[in-house]
Design a protein around this motif. Structure first.
Motif, PDB file in Angstrom:
ATOM      1  N   GLU A  24      28.993  41.933  37.157  1.00  0.00           N
ATOM      2  CA  GLU A  24      30.101  42.155  38.089  1.00  0.00           C
ATOM      3  C   GLU A  24      29.835  43.362  38.977  1.00  0.00           C
ATOM      4  O   GLU A  24      30.177  43.357  40.163  1.00  0.00           O
ATOM      5  CB  GLU A  24      31.411  42.336  37.320  1.00  0.00           C
ATOM      6  N   ALA A  27      27.325  42.317  41.612  1.00  0.00           N
ATOM      7  CA  ALA A  27      27.929  41.410  42.579  1.00  0.00           C
ATOM      8  C   ALA A  27      28.883  42.116  43.534  1.00  0.00           C
ATOM      9  O   ALA A  27      29.156  41.613  44.625  1.00  0.00           O
ATOM     10  CB  ALA A  27      28.670  40.294  41.843  1.00  0.00           C
ATOM     11  N   PRO A  30      26.219  43.314  46.631  1.00  0.00           N
ATOM     12  CA  PRO A  30      24.979  42.604  46.349  1.00  0.00           C
ATOM     13  C   PRO A  30      23.826  42.897  47.289  1.00  0.00           C
ATOM     14  O   PRO A  30      22.676  42.603  46.955  1.00  0.00           O
ATOM     15  CB  PRO A  30      25.403  41.130  46.438  1.00  0.00           C
ATOM     16  N   TYR A 233      23.619  36.672  43.712  1.00  0.00           N
ATOM     17  CA  TYR A 233      24.977  37.035  44.111  1.00  0.00           C
ATOM     18  C   TYR A 233      25.193  36.819  45.606  1.00  0.00           C
ATOM     19  O   TYR A 233      25.847  37.610  46.283  1.00  0.00           O
ATOM     20  CB  TYR A 233      25.291  38.480  43.697  1.00  0.00           C
TER      21      TYR A 233
END
Length: 303
Positions: A24, A27, A30, A233
């Protein structure tokens, strides 16, 4: 006496475990995290397929959490080429210093640190202080992004772009090596790091996955290579980009990178790439295509 750093650092040798823990965070930005994301995804895929890491070299990933347990930074050490630099993503300065101390206490001899500024510099400076060494800037890099088709400027050149085929593997491998040497020379550095320790088998896998593109001149001669990573991502990193000396100044690089970038964007991904700040030619080429700088990174030696 300084207060203890509240950040907590965990280190793993399992890329899949790292992605589960830090995915996470990667992302969330990214483009900036593209190197760590793509390298780690490839390592996790290789592990899942039973492909052993190439050579014997340090291989780990670090996750940095704050006092609340939120991931606020990350790093990895996977480079197969000496001196096997660590790569550091944006990390709070106190945590970056703690990371350096953790690595030093592990008995790890870390002679190079790459990655985002200022975090990479903080890690390198702390290591130098712990070992009595000094930090030398090997290369300043600039990260560029072209996020949308309406910002892309196409360029024309004689010939055509085509996907590399299995028969192109020896040429692509030679040109990856030539790119590393050229990049070092143009940046005023001695020697060059091999491109990801690439092998014929690895290059063949790149070809099979559609990650290598060649420009053929009007008479059918292959005169240029543009490569790119697989998406991570939603971001694809373009490069390396290489034109042999005898074929330069014909616009092949601009045309090829523009067309490859168009393919990336039309597939729904964002496109980014790195340039050496000491190379004005490549910086002008990518700006002319529509890329815009978004971040500064650095490669540092700790001597």
């Amino acid at each position: 006496m300084p207060e203890p750093d509240p950040h907590h650092i965990t280190i793993t040798t399992d890329p899949a475990a790292f992605l589960a823990e830090a995915g996470e965070h990667l992302a969330a930005d990214p483009v900036v995290t593209t190197v760590v994301a793509t390298v780690t995804r490839r390592a996790a895929d290789d592990d899942a397929r039973g492909v052993p890491p190439s050579g014997r070299h340090p291989r780990w990933w670090a996750v940095v959490r704050d006092a609340d347990g939120t991931v606020v930074g990350a790093a990895m050490r996977t480079a197969p080429f000496a001196p096997h630099p660590a790569y550091v993503l944006p990390t709070p300065a106190p945590a970056a210093r703690t990371l350096a101390r953790v690595l030093h206490e592990r008995g790890e001899r870390l002679a190079a640190v790459n990655g985002s500024l200022p975090a990479a510099r903080v890690v390198a400076d702390e290591l130098a202080g712990l070992t009595g060494g000094r930090v030398v800037v090997e290369e300043h890099l600039r990260l560029w992004e072209l996020p949308a088709l309406d910002g892309l400027v196409d360029h024309a050149a004689a010939g055509r772009l085509r996907a590399a085929t299995p028969g192109d593997v020896p040429l692509c491998l030679a040109w990856f090596e030539a790119f590393a040497l050229d990049a070092a020379e143009q940046g005023g550095r001695e020697g060059a790091h091999p491109m990801d320790g690439e092998t014929a088998e690895g290059m063949a896998a790149r070809v099979e996955r559609g990650l290598l593109w060649l420009w053929e001149s009007a008479d059918g001669e292959v005169v240029h290579l543009t490569a790119h990573s697989e998406p991570a991502y939603g971001v694809v990193r373009v490069g390396p980009v290489f034109t042999p000396r005898g074929h330069r100044s014909h616009g092949y690089a601009r045309a090829a990178v523009a067309q490859v970038t168009r393919r990336v964007l039309e597939a729904g991904d964002r496109a980014c790439l790195y340039t050496d700040q000491a190379n004005p030619t490549s910086n002008r080429v990518y700006a002319a295509i529509g890329y815009r700088p978004v971040a500064e990174t650095v490669n540092l030696l700790v001597r």
